[in-house]
Design a protein around this motif. Structure first.
Motif, PDB file in Angstrom:
ATOM      1  N   GLU A   1       0.735  -0.986  -0.140  1.00  0.00           N
ATOM      2  CA  GLU A   1      -0.084   0.079  -0.495  1.00  0.00           C
ATOM      3  C   GLU A   1       0.904   1.442  -0.336  1.00  0.00           C
ATOM      4  O   GLU A   1       0.748   1.928  -0.981  1.00  0.00           O
ATOM      5  CB  GLU A   1      -0.606   0.073   1.182  1.00  0.00           C
ATOM      6  CG  GLU A   1      -2.397  -0.354   0.749  1.00  0.00           C
ATOM      7  CD  GLU A   1      -3.467  -0.341   2.311  1.00  0.00           C
ATOM      8  OE1 GLU A   1      -2.477  -0.428   2.748  1.00  0.00           O
ATOM      9  OE2 GLU A   1      -3.797  -1.171   2.100  1.00  0.00           O
ATOM     10  N   ARG A   2       1.906   1.299   0.313  1.00  0.00           N
ATOM     11  CA  ARG A   2       3.026   2.668   1.346  1.00  0.00           C
ATOM     12  C   ARG A   2       3.456   3.284  -0.379  1.00  0.00           C
ATOM     13  O   ARG A   2       3.276   3.478  -0.833  1.00  0.00           O
ATOM     14  CB  ARG A   2       3.814   2.042   1.891  1.00  0.00           C
ATOM     15  CG  ARG A   2       3.863   2.417   3.261  1.00  0.00           C
ATOM     16  CD  ARG A   2       4.527   2.284   3.844  1.00  0.00           C
ATOM     17  NE  ARG A   2       4.162   2.010   5.541  1.00  0.00           N
ATOM     18  CZ  ARG A   2       4.666   1.772   6.776  1.00  0.00           C
ATOM     19  NH1 ARG A   2       6.090   1.658   6.702  1.00  0.00           N
ATOM     20  NH2 ARG A   2       4.455   1.730   8.065  1.00  0.00           N
ATOM     21  N   LEU A   3       3.954   1.825  -1.105  1.00  0.00           N
ATOM     22  CA  LEU A   3       4.638   2.135  -2.575  1.00  0.00           C
ATOM     23  C   LEU A   3       3.786   2.293  -3.603  1.00  0.00           C
ATOM     24  O   LEU A   3       3.850   3.504  -4.118  1.00  0.00           O
ATOM     25  CB  LEU A   3       4.598   0.366  -2.912  1.00  0.00           C
ATOM     26  CG  LEU A   3       6.259  -0.379  -2.343  1.00  0.00           C
ATOM     27  CD1 LEU A   3       6.334  -1.800  -3.320  1.00  0.00           C
ATOM     28  CD2 LEU A   3       7.199   0.601  -2.922  1.00  0.00           C
ATOM     29  N   HIS A   4       2.454   1.933  -3.588  1.00  0.00           N
ATOM     30  CA  HIS A   4       1.194   2.001  -4.585  1.00  0.00           C
ATOM     31  C   HIS A   4       0.932   3.832  -4.417  1.00  0.00           C
ATOM     32  O   HIS A   4       0.792   4.717  -5.271  1.00  0.00           O
ATOM     33  CB  HIS A   4       0.300   1.292  -4.108  1.00  0.00           C
ATOM     34  CG  HIS A   4       0.112  -0.096  -5.146  1.00  0.00           C
ATOM     35  ND1 HIS A   4       0.239  -1.054  -4.358  1.00  0.00           N
ATOM     36  CD2 HIS A   4       0.573  -0.039  -6.034  1.00  0.00           C
ATOM     37  CE1 HIS A   4       0.951  -2.306  -5.459  1.00  0.00           C
ATOM     38  NE2 HIS A   4       0.232  -1.452  -6.525  1.00  0.00           N
ATOM     39  N   MET A   5       1.026   4.242  -3.283  1.00  0.00           N
ATOM     40  CA  MET A   5       0.722   5.133  -2.275  1.00  0.00           C
ATOM     41  C   MET A   5       1.805   6.016  -3.145  1.00  0.00           C
ATOM     42  O   MET A   5       1.389   7.613  -3.708  1.00  0.00           O
ATOM     43  CB  MET A   5      -0.056   5.138  -0.644  1.00  0.00           C
ATOM     44  CG  MET A   5      -0.124   6.812  -0.711  1.00  0.00           C
ATOM     45  SD  MET A   5      -0.782   7.366   1.184  1.00  0.00           S
ATOM     46  CE  MET A   5       1.031   7.565   1.361  1.00  0.00           C
ATOM     47  N   VAL A   6       3.116   6.012  -3.308  1.00  0.00           N
ATOM     48  CA  VAL A   6       4.147   7.341  -2.977  1.00  0.00           C
ATOM     49  C   VAL A   6       3.860   6.986  -5.017  1.00  0.00           C
ATOM     50  O   VAL A   6       3.991   8.520  -4.925  1.00  0.00           O
ATOM     51  CB  VAL A   6       5.794   6.269  -2.985  1.00  0.00           C
ATOM     52  CG1 VAL A   6       6.589   7.054  -3.556  1.00  0.00           C
ATOM     53  CG2 VAL A   6       5.315   6.607  -1.677  1.00  0.00           C
ATOM     54  N   THR A   7       4.054   5.766  -4.974  1.00  0.00           N
ATOM     55  CA  THR A   7       4.235   6.138  -6.666  1.00  0.00           C
ATOM     56  C   THR A   7       2.733   7.037  -7.198  1.00  0.00           C
ATOM     57  O   THR A   7       2.730   8.635  -8.396  1.00  0.00           O
ATOM     58  CB  THR A   7       3.385   5.182  -7.617  1.00  0.00           C
ATOM     59  OG1 THR A   7       4.111   3.981  -6.657  1.00  0.00           O
ATOM     60  CG2 THR A   7       4.973   4.630  -8.419  1.00  0.00           C
ATOM     61  N   HIS A   8       1.435   6.347  -6.191  1.00  0.00           N
ATOM     62  CA  HIS A   8       0.372   7.722  -7.172  1.00  0.00           C
ATOM     63  C   HIS A   8      -0.047   9.136  -6.773  1.00  0.00           C
ATOM     64  O   HIS A   8       0.291   9.487  -6.967  1.00  0.00           O
ATOM     65  CB  HIS A   8      -0.465   7.311  -5.931  1.00  0.00           C
ATOM     66  CG  HIS A   8      -1.718   7.498  -6.383  1.00  0.00           C
ATOM     67  ND1 HIS A   8      -3.000   7.076  -8.361  1.00  0.00           N
ATOM     68  CD2 HIS A   8      -3.301   7.887  -6.293  1.00  0.00           C
ATOM     69  CE1 HIS A   8      -4.106   7.819  -7.726  1.00  0.00           C
ATOM     70  NE2 HIS A   8      -3.998   8.622  -6.578  1.00  0.00           N
ATOM     71  N   GLU A   9       1.110   9.076  -6.121  1.00  0.00           N
ATOM     72  CA  GLU A   9       1.208  10.325  -5.214  1.00  0.00           C
ATOM     73  C   GLU A   9       1.804  11.476  -5.827  1.00  0.00           C
ATOM     74  O   GLU A   9       1.417  12.435  -6.629  1.00  0.00           O
ATOM     75  CB  GLU A   9       1.771  11.295  -3.600  1.00  0.00           C
ATOM     76  CG  GLU A   9       1.158  10.897  -2.495  1.00  0.00           C
ATOM     77  CD  GLU A   9      -0.820  11.868  -3.300  1.00  0.00           C
ATOM     78  OE1 GLU A   9       0.075  12.502  -3.256  1.00  0.00           O
ATOM     79  OE2 GLU A   9      -1.957  10.913  -2.887  1.00  0.00           O
TER      80      GLU A   9
END
Lengths: 247, 161
Positions: free
Chosen positions: A177-185
């Motif tokens: 989830e953290r990975l995805h959040m970073v890329t997304h942001e």
């Protein structure tokens, strides 16, 4: 010696009134063998005519044959009567009548009474047997259950494996989830910049177009307007003439 | 920055379910639903995130260096692994449960030995119709009449007849 006989007889009388026959070793004076006491016989010694033990007949058989004991009995009876060792009196009649009634009563009701007494005993034994069977089944069942519980307890490692798995899965989920959040942001921010640029460009274009239009419209002077209207009218006249000619 | 490979032990839920005693079945069901939910959530997330097309952004974004700066910082970024706080607690629980389980198994085997002993006594007993009263008192000591406490027949309180 005699006291011991008295004791034995009293003992036997007492024993007969109990439901379970007592054959204890309390009269064994020497401590010899510990072999198990042989079980007591079911029925009493065989008798003939209700009183005379079979052993007398067997005893006399080799010497006097089958009729020996009967002859002995008849002889004894006649001897006692003739020598007036036994005197016939009123008591004899009474004895004979009472004896007849007693013998008749026993013969008629004996088996029923015996069966009743046997049944009482059998019930006791059956109850005891039931208790024993129940105890045995419940014990074996209890053993089975204990074994089953032990088998169950062996499976405890599965529980902890499941728990550890859960924890690992949760951690991994969190990390992803953290990975995805970073890329997304990051992507969002870049997209914002691109969109902002596009917006700026479009607004500039529109503003320029509007401004050009406005200046063009403003730069049309009244003189030019009259000239262009006159030109339009003359064009229209020419067109009307050409269409009239064609029609 | 891809997801890491975690070592998940395959759990045989069927075998697990067999070993659960009936009074703990609801707890087991709760555990199973929770585990399934977590596993489903994990499976729904892709392992590595979508890659960012830097060249496209480099061409699109006018401000010079911004995309490069972003790219550099993004590549240098390390996302920390979440800290594992529970595994030690679980291991402690496991050790404790092992201890209590072995104690229980010991008690259980002792009980089994006791039951086996009693069962053997019943099996090797002489049949009731060949017993004497003394034999009965030997096999079942509770049937022995206390002739000292109650010296007169029937050697037991009248209420127990």
């Amino acid at each position: 010696m005699l006291s011991r006989v008295v004791l034995v007889s009293a003992f036997l009388n007492h024993a007969l009134s109990l439901s379970l026959v007592q054959a204890s070793r309390s009269l064994h004076t020497t401590s010899q063998s510990l072999a198990p006491v042989p079980s007591l016989p079911e029925k009493g010694g065989k008798v003939r005519h209700g009183i005379f033990p079979e052993e007398i007949f067997q005893l006399l058989y080799p010497k006097t044959g089958v009729t020996g004991p009967y002859m002995l009995g008849t002889g004894l009876l006649l001897y006692m009567l003739s020598k007036e060792i036994y005197v016939i009196n009123h008591e004899t009649i009474a004895a004979l009548s009472i004896g007849t009634v007693i013998v008749y009563g026993v013969k008629k009701f004996g088996p029923d009474v015996a069966a009743f007494a046997d049944k009482l005993n059998q019930d006791k034994v059956a109850k005891a047997q039931e208790v024993k069977d129940l105890a045995m089944t419940s014990l074996s069942q209890a053993i089975e259950e204990e074994k089953k519980e032990q088998w169950r307890a062996e499976g405890r490692s599965l529980l902890f494996d499941a728990k550890k798995n859960n924890v690992a899965m949760l951690l991994e989920t969190n990390y992803r989830e953290r990975l995805h959040m970073v890329t997304h942001e990051v992507k969002r921010r870049l997209d914002y910049q691109v969109a902002l640029q596009d917006l700026n460009r479009r607004m500039e274009q529109e503003h320029m177009v509007n401004w050009v239009e406005k200046s063009v419209v403003g730069s049309i002077t009244p003189q030019q307007e009259k000239e262009s209207i006159a030109k339009c009218i003359s064009d229209l006249k020419a067109l009307a003439k050409s269409t009239q000619a064609m029609a | 920055m891809a997801g890491r490979r975690i070592a998940l032990k395959a759990i045989d839920w069927v075998a697990f379910a067999e070993r659960v005693p009936p009074n703990q079945r609801s707890m087991f069901n709760a555990l199973k639903t929770r585990s399934d939910a977590i596993a489903a959530k994990l499976a729904s997330l892709p392992e590595s995130p979508t890659t960012i097309d830097w060249s496209h952004y480099r061409a699109a974004v006018a401000r010079a260096g911004m995309v490069d700066e972003f790219e550099k910082k993004f590549k240098a970024l390390q996302i920390p692994q979440p800290v594992d706080t529970q595994t030690s607690a679980i291991t402690a629980q496991e050790a404790e449960s092992n201890k209590s389980a072995s104690a229980y198994i010991e008690g259980s085997t002792a009980r089994i030995a006791q039951y086996e002993q009693q069962l053997d006594k019943f099996k090797n007993m002489i049949p009731f119709d060949q017993m004497t009263v003394d034999d009965l008192n030997d096999t079942f000591p509770e049937t022995k009449l206390d002739k000292v406490k109650h010296p007169y027949w029937p050697h037991k309180p009248i209420a127990e007849l």
